[in-house]
Structures are given as structure tokens and as C-alpha cells.
Write a protein that holds these residues in place. Structure first.
Motif, mmCIF file in Angstrom:
data_model
loop_
_atom_site.group_PDB
_atom_site.id
_atom_site.type_symbol
_atom_site.label_atom_id
_atom_site.label_comp_id
_atom_site.label_asym_id
_atom_site.label_seq_id
_atom_site.Cartn_x
_atom_site.Cartn_y
_atom_site.Cartn_z
ATOM 1 N N LYS A 134 0.817 -1.212 0.000
ATOM 2 C CA LYS A 134 0.000 0.000 0.000
ATOM 3 C C LYS A 134 0.852 1.264 0.000
ATOM 4 O O LYS A 134 0.429 2.308 -0.507
ATOM 5 N N SER A 135 2.056 1.185 0.598
ATOM 6 C CA SER A 135 2.918 2.366 0.663
ATOM 7 C C SER A 135 3.991 2.366 -0.416
ATOM 8 O O SER A 135 4.874 3.210 -0.407
ATOM 9 N N ASP A 151 -6.299 -1.252 11.450
ATOM 10 C CA ASP A 151 -5.919 -0.173 10.550
ATOM 11 C C ASP A 151 -7.198 0.540 10.119
ATOM 12 O O ASP A 151 -7.792 0.209 9.094
ATOM 13 N N ASN A 169 -7.831 3.661 9.069
ATOM 14 C CA ASN A 169 -7.859 4.549 7.903
ATOM 15 C C ASN A 169 -7.446 3.849 6.612
ATOM 16 O O ASN A 169 -7.409 4.464 5.547
ATOM 17 N N ASP A 177 -4.601 2.656 5.433
ATOM 18 C CA ASP A 177 -3.362 2.949 4.704
ATOM 19 C C ASP A 177 -2.323 1.841 4.820
ATOM 20 O O ASP A 177 -1.202 1.965 4.338
ATOM 21 N N GLY A 178 -2.695 0.744 5.486
ATOM 22 C CA GLY A 178 -1.809 -0.410 5.542
ATOM 23 C C GLY A 178 -0.859 -0.442 6.719
ATOM 24 O O GLY A 178 -0.131 -1.422 6.903
ATOM 25 N N THR A 179 -0.847 0.586 7.539
ATOM 26 C CA THR A 179 0.065 0.616 8.678
ATOM 27 C C THR A 179 -0.624 1.263 9.881
ATOM 28 O O THR A 179 -1.594 2.002 9.729
ATOM 29 N N ASP A 191 -4.861 6.060 13.424
ATOM 30 C CA ASP A 191 -5.793 4.942 13.587
ATOM 31 C C ASP A 191 -6.461 4.936 14.958
ATOM 32 O O ASP A 191 -7.248 4.032 15.254
#
Length: 240
Positions: free
Chosen positions: A39-40, A61, A63, A65-67, A72
Motif C-alpha cells: 500500500k505504501s 488499521d 484509515n 493505509d496499511g500501517t 488509527d
């Protein structure tokens, strides 16, 4: 920070991360890390931290964004009850009288800060509560109590829903049983009224809360409130 005051939110709500069980296998951790990297576009290699491993708490997670970052965090519990209640009733039969006073609270949450202190030995060398005996020791052994690992590399102790519990309770605040001697007996003792009784205070509390006492005060954060004692009394009332 445990409590946050925000417009449109219940007064004094808890604010933190949302716990989502425990990572059970290295494959679980790798899949989360791979998703974060994808994702990043490779700039964020870890879903949580580089030290995250099986047995650590997995946080949601929110929001997408994967992290896991401060973004969050969200509101994780309302310390304000939906309602509180009490019931006081006395029943008298054949000289006996029974008084019961019940009180309770429904729908509120408690942030059990005691667990933060009593489970932190999982990451150090001090003594903890018996709860740490149920810690994760391998896949499938626990999906609640994290692994023991020095230093807490995953930051399992961060403010999160992991420490939020149901604070609803029903308590028998007082229970009193008395007996008033009949007039036929009172004629022998020259008394107008003689009543003997036994009483109990805080006799029983029905709750799912795991702390010492669900009446914690402090805006719903349990900082180690001393539990209300159970008291038994016996007495004699004389009237002349």
C-alpha cells in the motif's frame, strides 16, 4: 492520554487504538507487513513495528493505509452509563422484616488501568497478576493475553480497547433481616418493643468487570480504587 473530550462525543470518552486479537503465526505477521509495503509502495515495511511477532496484539488499521499510526486512534469506550438505578423494599411477615437495597449501573465502560500495571511484567522482570499465566505461548494458546517479551517491542501497552471492559453491575448494597418480639413476650420484659436484626452491607456484586470494584469514579478510569468492604452487623433495638 486515555480520556479525550471532543464535540459530538460522550463526555470523557476513552481514546486509543482498537485491539483485534493476537497475531498467531509468523505468516500472519508477514502478510500484514507485505500489505503495508504494497500500500505504501515499499516506503512503510511494517504493519505495526519491526519487533512485532506472533503473540503480540494486532491493532486495527482504521484509515486503511496499511500501517498502524496515531491516525488509527478512535473513541473506544463511553464511561457514562445509559442509566443508573436503585431499589429499596421492605417486606414484613409475622414479626419478621426483610429490607433489601439494590443499586446498579448499566451500559458504561471502564478503562482498567490496573491491568496495564499488572500485565506490564510480561515485558519486564517484576511480578504480575495470575492473568499473565494465560499468556500466548504458541499458535492457538491465547487470543487475548499477549506473549512475554522483554521491552514490549510491539508496544502492546499502548492505550487501546484491550483494557476497556464492561462496567455494568448490580450490587446488594444492604440486606437486613429483623424480628420483633410479640407482645405476649414483651409483657415479661416490660418493654414496648424489642427487635433483633442482622445486616450485611455490600453483600454481593454481579458484574463482568475484572477489577476490584466497578464503582471506580475518576471518569471511568480504574487507577486502583479500594474495593468497598463487605460488612456484617447484628443489633438489638429496645423501646420502652
Amino acid at each position: 492520554m486515555i480520556v479525550r473530550y471532543d464535540e459530538g462525543q460522550p463526555f470523557g470518552s476513552f481514546f486509543g487504538y482498537v485491539a483485534d486479537g493476537l497475531f498467531q503465526t509468523t505468516e500472519d505477521v508477514k502478510a500484514a507487513n507485505d500489505n503495508a509495503a504494497a500500500k505504501s509502495k515499499g516506503t512503510v515495511p511494517f504493519y505495526q513495528t519491526g519487533g512485532t511477532a506472533p503473540g503480540d496484539i494486532r491493532f486495527k488499521d482504521l484509515n486503511g493505509d496499511g500501517t498502524i499510526t496515531a491516525a488509527d486512534r478512535t473513541f473506544i469506550g463511553n464511561p457514562n452509563p445509559k442509566f443508573t438505578y436503585g431499589l429499596n423494599n421492605t417486606v414484613t411477615v409475622l414479626g419478621f422484616d426483610l429490607n433489601v437495597f439494590l443499586q446498579g449501573s448499566q451500559g458504561n465502560k471502564i478503562y482498567n488501568q490496573n491491568r496495564y500495571l499488572l500485565e506490564s511484567p510480561l515485558y519486564g522482570n517484576s511480578s504480575g497478576s495470575t492473568r499473565v499465566l494465560d499468556r500466548w505461548t504458541g499458535p492457538g494458546t491465547s487470543n487475548d493475553v499477549p506473549r512475554a517479551i522483554a521491552g514490549d517491542p510491539n508496544n502492546n501497552l499502548r492505550v487501546s480497547s484491550y483494557y476497556v471492559e464492561d462496567g455494568s453491575y448490580l450490587r446488594i448494597k444492604t440486606l437486613t433481616l429483623g424480628y420483633t418480639l410479640p407482645k405476649a413476650i414483651l409483657d415479661y420484659v416490660a418493654g414496648k418493643q424489642v427487635r433483633v436484626y442482622v445486616s450485611a452491607q455490600n453483600l454481593l456484586t454481579l458484574t463482568k468487570y475484572t477489577g476490584f470494584d466497578p464503582e471506580v469514579g475518576s471518569r471511568g478510569v480504574d487507577l486502583g480504587v479500594y474495593p468497598q468492604p463487605r460488612v456484617f452487623l447484628a443489633g438489638l433495638n429496645l423501646g420502652f
